[in-house]
Write an enzyme that holds these catalytic residues in place. Structure first.
Site, PDB file in Angstrom:
ATOM      1  N   ARG A   1       0.811  -1.228   0.000  1.00 37.61           N
ATOM      2  CA  ARG A   1       0.000   0.000   0.000  1.00 37.61           C
ATOM      3  C   ARG A   1       0.840   1.273   0.000  1.00 37.61           C
ATOM      4  O   ARG A   1       0.296   2.368  -0.155  1.00 37.61           O
ATOM      5  CB  ARG A   1      -1.005  -0.022   1.144  1.00 37.61           C
ATOM      6  CG  ARG A   1      -1.997  -1.140   0.946  1.00 37.61           C
ATOM      7  CD  ARG A   1      -3.148  -1.042   1.894  1.00 37.61           C
ATOM      8  NE  ARG A   1      -3.732  -2.362   2.075  1.00 37.61           N
ATOM      9  CZ  ARG A   1      -3.770  -3.014   3.220  1.00 37.61           C
ATOM     10  NH1 ARG A   1      -3.301  -2.476   4.312  1.00 37.61           N
ATOM     11  NH2 ARG A   1      -4.299  -4.208   3.279  1.00 37.61           N
TER      12      ARG A   1
ATOM     13  N   GLU B   1       2.041  -9.942  14.752  1.00 37.75           N
ATOM     14  CA  GLU B   1       1.170 -10.515  15.779  1.00 37.75           C
ATOM     15  C   GLU B   1       1.304 -12.044  15.811  1.00 37.75           C
ATOM     16  O   GLU B   1       1.400 -12.648  16.867  1.00 37.75           O
ATOM     17  CB  GLU B   1      -0.268 -10.100  15.474  1.00 37.75           C
ATOM     18  CG  GLU B   1      -1.125 -10.065  16.718  1.00 37.75           C
ATOM     19  CD  GLU B   1      -2.519  -9.574  16.386  1.00 37.75           C
ATOM     20  OE1 GLU B   1      -2.730  -9.066  15.264  1.00 37.75           O
ATOM     21  OE2 GLU B   1      -3.391  -9.707  17.256  1.00 37.75           O
TER      22      GLU B   1
END
Ligand code: AMP
Length: 176
Positions: free
Chosen positions: A61, A98
């Site tokens: 992105r 994570e």
């Protein structure tokens, strides 16, 4: 145009891609020519006097506004990509996500010692991705590094991963 107008144009998608995430979908901002132009103008105004020679965008992105900003600043564009995508010799930085580890790579000859670099990505969450990108750029020994995100999720305090003297600029800020 106000920052509030731009902020309101970002669509929030609850529980995407997994439960608990408030996903910031900026395709709704990009698809409107007025908003896209405003975003581009803001980026240009913030960096036009910094002497930026290369904009570094992070896959994927960071590849939307990264090249567009490089063009306006009269700078080159350099991609940071996920492992196995860049064809020439690379250096790599691993980071913890994570769930498990990830890594980013840059071509070893993409930057030089006189470069003034703007590293750009879409969104600052925990900051792990940008910290890895920042370390990669530092390893190539450039003159100065600026960091920019379109969006910052302030409650996640990603900024705290960086030294105080690193200039981090974000355009749209949300709590989460
Ligand atoms: P981080 O390394 O935690 O700062 O995560 C950065 C990357 O994850 C960004 O480049 C985004 O593309 C993506 N990301 C993380 N959280 C969100 C969110 N709430 N909405 C949209 N994208 C996100």
């Amino acid at each position: 145009m106000s920052i509030e107008t731009l902020s309101a144009a970002v669509r929030n998608i609850p529980d995407f891609p997994i439960a608990g995430i408030q996903f910031k979908d900026f395709t709704t901002l990009f698809q409107d020519a007025r908003y896209l132009k405003e975003l581009s103008d803001i980026l240009y105004e913030r960096y036009k006097d910094k002497g930026i020679t290369k904009v570094v965008g992070i896959e994927s992105r960071g590849f939307f506004m990264g090249p567009a900003t490089a063009l306006r600043l009269n700078a080159g564009f350099v991609p940071i990509r996920k492992p196995g995508k860049l064809p020439y010799r690379t250096i790599e930085e691993k980071y913890t996500k994570e769930y498990g580890e990830d890594a980013v790579q840059i071509h070893e000859d993409a930057l030089e010692k006189n470069d003034i670099v703007l590293i750009h990505d879409d969104l600052l969450a925990t900051g792990g991705t940008m910290a890895a990108a920042y370390n990669l750029v530092k390893k190539l020994g450039v003159k100065k590094i600026y960091i920019n995100f379109l969006i910052e999720l302030e409650d996640l305090r990603g900024r705290e991963l960086f030294d105080k003297d690193v200039e981090i600029d974000t355009i749209l800020k949300y709590d989460i």
